[in-house]
Design an enzyme around this catalytic site. Sequence first.
Site, short mmCIF file in Angstrom:
data_model
loop_
_atom_site.label_atom_id
_atom_site.label_comp_id
_atom_site.label_asym_id
_atom_site.label_seq_id
_atom_site.Cartn_x
_atom_site.Cartn_y
_atom_site.Cartn_z
N HIS A 115 -54.25 -30.48 92.28
CA HIS A 115 -53.93 -29.31 91.46
C HIS A 115 -53.02 -29.75 90.32
CE1 HIS A 115 -53.30 -24.70 91.51
NE2 HIS A 115 -52.79 -25.16 90.38
N GLU A 160 -59.52 -25.99 89.12
CA GLU A 160 -59.72 -25.63 87.71
C GLU A 160 -59.96 -26.82 86.77
OE1 GLU A 160 -56.97 -21.59 87.71
OE2 GLU A 160 -56.21 -23.41 86.73
N ASN A 290 -60.71 -18.57 90.53
CA ASN A 290 -59.41 -18.10 90.05
C ASN A 290 -59.67 -17.17 88.88
OD1 ASN A 290 -58.37 -19.85 91.91
ND2 ASN A 290 -57.39 -21.22 90.44
N GLU A 369 -57.43 -17.36 93.48
CA GLU A 369 -56.25 -16.90 92.75
C GLU A 369 -56.60 -15.59 92.05
OE1 GLU A 369 -54.17 -19.12 89.77
OE2 GLU A 369 -54.18 -20.96 90.95
N SER A 422 -44.08 -21.95 86.69
CA SER A 422 -45.35 -21.54 86.09
C SER A 422 -45.73 -22.47 84.94
CB SER A 422 -45.27 -20.08 85.61
OG SER A 422 -46.54 -19.60 85.22
N TRP A 423 -45.77 -23.77 85.26
CA TRP A 423 -46.10 -24.79 84.27
C TRP A 423 -45.26 -24.60 83.01
CZ3 TRP A 423 -47.96 -28.26 87.18
CH2 TRP A 423 -48.85 -27.97 88.21
N LYS A 429 -41.62 -16.15 83.85
CA LYS A 429 -42.91 -15.53 84.16
C LYS A 429 -43.13 -15.66 85.66
CE LYS A 429 -47.79 -15.55 82.80
NZ LYS A 429 -48.86 -16.27 82.06
#
Length: 464
Positions: A115, A160, A290, A369, A422-423, A429
């Site tokens: 991931h 993804e 997702n 997701e 969240s990256w 967020k």
Amino acid sequence: MEKFLWGSATASYQCEGAWNEDGKGESQWDDFSHHSPFNINHVDGDISCDHYHRFIEDLDLMKESHQNTYRFSIAWTRIIPDETGKVNQKGLDFYNQLINACIERHIVPNVTLWHYDLPLHLYKIGGWENRRTIDEFVNYAKICFEAFGDRVPLWVTVNEPGFYTHCCYGAGNYPPNVCDFQRYAKAGYHLMLGSARVIEEFRKGDYIGKIGLVHASGNVETKGTDEANQIAARNADLFNNLWVTDTCIRGYFPDDLFYKLRESQIDLSFVKEEDKIHFRNGTVDFLGINLYCRTYVKPYSGGETNVHLNNKGSGKILEGEVIKGWYETAYDPHVKVNQWGREIYPRCMYDELMTIKREYDNIPVFITENGHGCYDELIDGQVDDKERIEIVGEFIKWMLKAREEGCNVQGYYMWSTMDLYSWVNGYKKRYGLVYIDFNNGNKRIPKKSYYWYKKLIENDLKGE
């Protein structure tokens, strides 16, 4: 696994923390978050919500809310820390403990092998642009299958491939932070080949589970119905969906994809004839989806390729793209968008599931997701995230409608189990069912949505 699976999801870099503990090596995200000027929110995943040390507490919260499955990913760099290839026993021990703790609580582990968090030494030689990464991925996967394959019923090869390459080589907001569609195509091809070869390896073993791939999906819709819009829709479907779904389900890329790539002057010398056997043999048992929004497009009208995302979450910057010669994003003024410029359109859940049902012989599907990002606030010790409840509730209603109409959807995972990194969006967020008070020892505080989700699962398990 006869019952519908209701759960939630995380990813290793985003939640575990312990970035350099117990023999773990460095990943591309460790390097990015510590050193890159493109880390625009200036935060990292070094500690995050500290799931590595607190997974028992997190699983107990899941059990309390009647979740019967947990989707998480393995950090490659905990298993094989560096280029020597030596296996780190402490990494195996951690995931053995996590898997066993899931099983003890009657929580089905759904395990993703990769991931986004590529080992740094592979990233430095080109990452997924380099075929060596495929061989290393197969070796790593085999180690995981041997260690955990007697207890894990659901495996995912890669998370993804489309969105990862989109961010790395299109928008340029993920490392290596470039806008280069030659590299985009090459890395995407190798990701799909890596997935297929890992599935081949899985089928050589006597493991209990099934194996699939997770795609960041979005059914394509257009502003019009004329021929130009139909062409734009096909181009957008090729670009966003079919190079992943056709390949992992049917066993090879669509023919017209290669035509469009050549038309766009993409050098396809990385495509090898001998790879076809791997793609044919490496098809999935199920598809993970997702899903957050549809792909709403119109015909390409001119200009250079441009992909824009809003990772600051402020202002009125909308997500979208112009893909030269293919299509461009359309905007519907009647559809709301979130603070990050993404459409809020829950009906896309039904449309996407029915499309998958129709196009792919009703393959088993999991919503791996789905969720809603917010700036959640802790007020008097509570989080009233009613917006998340309303929006996710609509998505779930559309999923259940597709299920009632025969779609082979077998599970649903909220993103995310708890608030996490969240990256490049950082920590403001939030998606979690459980609030993490990052300024107060990572205290866990279930949100209103946690209790709502608990009740929803209770009612479904009762057959209501």
